[in-house]
Design a protein around this motif. Structure first.
Motif, PDB file in Angstrom:
ATOM      1  N   ILE A 199      42.444  50.430  48.159  1.00 43.01           N
ATOM      2  CA  ILE A 199      41.776  50.391  46.861  1.00 43.01           C
ATOM      3  C   ILE A 199      42.667  50.881  45.720  1.00 43.01           C
ATOM      4  O   ILE A 199      42.298  50.745  44.563  1.00 43.01           O
ATOM      5  CB  ILE A 199      40.442  51.170  46.879  1.00 43.01           C
ATOM      6  N   ASP A 200      43.833  51.425  46.053  1.00 43.99           N
ATOM      7  CA  ASP A 200      44.792  51.894  45.044  1.00 43.99           C
ATOM      8  C   ASP A 200      46.164  51.322  45.344  1.00 43.99           C
ATOM      9  O   ASP A 200      46.530  51.159  46.509  1.00 43.99           O
ATOM     10  CB  ASP A 200      44.944  53.425  45.070  1.00 43.99           C
ATOM     11  N   PHE A 201      46.941  51.087  44.292  1.00 46.71           N
ATOM     12  CA  PHE A 201      48.366  50.819  44.495  1.00 46.71           C
ATOM     13  C   PHE A 201      49.130  51.058  43.201  1.00 46.71           C
ATOM     14  O   PHE A 201      48.559  51.068  42.112  1.00 46.71           O
ATOM     15  CB  PHE A 201      48.635  49.400  45.029  1.00 46.71           C
ATOM     16  N   ALA A 202      50.432  51.282  43.354  1.00 47.84           N
ATOM     17  CA  ALA A 202      51.332  51.438  42.210  1.00 47.84           C
ATOM     18  C   ALA A 202      52.604  50.683  42.518  1.00 47.84           C
ATOM     19  O   ALA A 202      53.064  50.648  43.667  1.00 47.84           O
ATOM     20  CB  ALA A 202      51.639  52.910  41.950  1.00 47.84           C
ATOM     21  N   GLY A 203      53.171  50.073  41.489  1.00 44.94           N
ATOM     22  CA  GLY A 203      54.388  49.312  41.702  1.00 44.94           C
ATOM     23  C   GLY A 203      54.909  48.715  40.418  1.00 44.94           C
ATOM     24  O   GLY A 203      54.666  49.234  39.319  1.00 44.94           O
ATOM     25  N   VAL A 204      55.629  47.604  40.558  1.00 41.56           N
ATOM     26  CA  VAL A 204      56.325  46.972  39.438  1.00 41.56           C
ATOM     27  C   VAL A 204      55.859  45.526  39.302  1.00 41.56           C
ATOM     28  O   VAL A 204      55.739  44.803  40.308  1.00 41.56           O
ATOM     29  CB  VAL A 204      57.846  47.020  39.671  1.00 41.56           C
ATOM     30  N   VAL A 205      55.588  45.107  38.078  1.00 42.57           N
ATOM     31  CA  VAL A 205      55.171  43.727  37.835  1.00 42.57           C
ATOM     32  C   VAL A 205      56.302  42.777  38.219  1.00 42.57           C
ATOM     33  O   VAL A 205      57.451  42.948  37.794  1.00 42.57           O
ATOM     34  CB  VAL A 205      54.786  43.528  36.353  1.00 42.57           C
TER      35      VAL A 205
END
Length: 329
Positions: free
Chosen positions: A65-71
């Protein structure tokens, strides 16, 4: 791309498989994100279970339900390749493919630019749990809470939401009383800034008196149930409780007396459908008010293959702090 996929077997039960998945299976969306880190929340534990916890509608399914990263690619003018972003909520990982994969594709409206000074790994140490904690603290402040008014209670303090709440409140100068049913977590909670430890047994019993001695200037409650009912009767005049969870049950065996005679406020905290402006404000506060050294102490690193076991553990209250998932592992 590598992913953890929940697939239904012939017995009708879902099982996790970690392996390669075609990017062509990614859902329709405005922005494709190269995911660097995800995390584990209670909802993730449900989605990883054999019946999807009643949250997953279609299989195969990628939880998270969560994530972080780069477009990586975007058809929306607000985001360009290389932008650092974070996502929590919006039922991603439940009804929409989530962050337990090396790539995710979502609506641009669901993303928030990651503030400077917070890495993707740190963002997932925060995750929905920490984001919810900050929303709770902000709500208490908006209703008049200040450090000089007295002790703030945090229930379920050793869990993800509680841990971050303790660290934030302590950083802001509050005296924090941390409630836990696991005595072995006392040193951990003290290291996060708790000024004293309250045994769960002291608050778990329902009492007949609707009001007790005025004790708490504020409360972040992750437990609900009988404990929340008990705490409502111990709040100081005009004080507020921010309700963020129901680990102790959804029923509330309480009376209206604390609301009528002491002006107590019960504030519901939803993080899933929170408007964009509130999200930006909360992440800005996280960047400024969450001590990153304390955050590091909460982290339990994991890979995709660790998630089925950890998902089962979190449903039993067996996970301390914040699990940070490296999706490349």
């Amino acid at each position: 791309m590598r992913a953890l996929v929940m697939e239904k077997g012939e017995d009708g039960l879902a099982k996790a498989r970690v392996g390669e998945v075609s990017e062509d299976l990614l859902p329709v969306g405005d922005v494709t994100v190269r995911v660097e880190f995800s995390t584990l929340n209670y909802k993730d534990g449900l989605c990883l279970s054999a019946n999807g916890g009643g949250l997953v509608r279609n299989y195969p399914h990628v939880p998270g339900i969560d994530f972080a990263g780069v477009v990586e690619a975007s058809t929306d003018a607000r985001y360009a390749p290389g932008d650092r972003v974070v996502l929590t909520g919006w039922r991603v990982g439940e009804v929409h493919w989530g962050g337990y994969a090396e790539k995710a594709r979502v609506k641009a409206d669901w993303l928030v630019p990651l503030p400077d000074g917070i890495s993707a790994r740190q963002a997932m140490a925060v995750g929905t749990a920490g984001f919810t904690s900050m929303l709770a603290v902000m709500a208490l402040e908006d209703h008049g809470l200040t450090p000089e008014k007295g002790e703030v209670l945090v229930t379920g303090a050793a869990g993800g939401v509680g841990s971050v709440a303790v660290a934030i409140l302590a950083r802001l100068g509050y005296q924090v009383a941390a409630v836990t049913g696991r005595p072995e977590t006392a040193d951990y909670l003290t290291s996060l800034g708790a000024s004293r430890i309250v045994a769960r047994e002291e608050l778990a019993e329902t009492v007949k008196r609707p009001l007790e001695t005025e004790t708490w200037a504020g409360c972040v409650d992750a437990v609900g149930g009988a404990m929340l009912a008990r705490v409502l009767g111990q709040m100081k005049y005009g004080a507020s409780v921010a309700a963020v969870g129901l680990a102790g049950g959804a029923a509330l065996p309480a009376t209206v007396v604390p609301f009528l005679l002491r002006g107590v406020n019960l504030l519901g905290i939803d993080s899933v459908m929170r408007p964009y402006e509130d999200r930006v404000r909360a992440w800005g506060r996280i960047a400024s008010d969450l001590p990153m050294d304390k955050l590091e102490a909460m982290i339990r690193p994991a890979g995709l293959s660790d998630l089925p076991e950890l998902g089962a553990a979190i449903l039993k209250g067996g996970v301390q702090g914040r699990v940070v998932v490296d999706v490349t592992r």
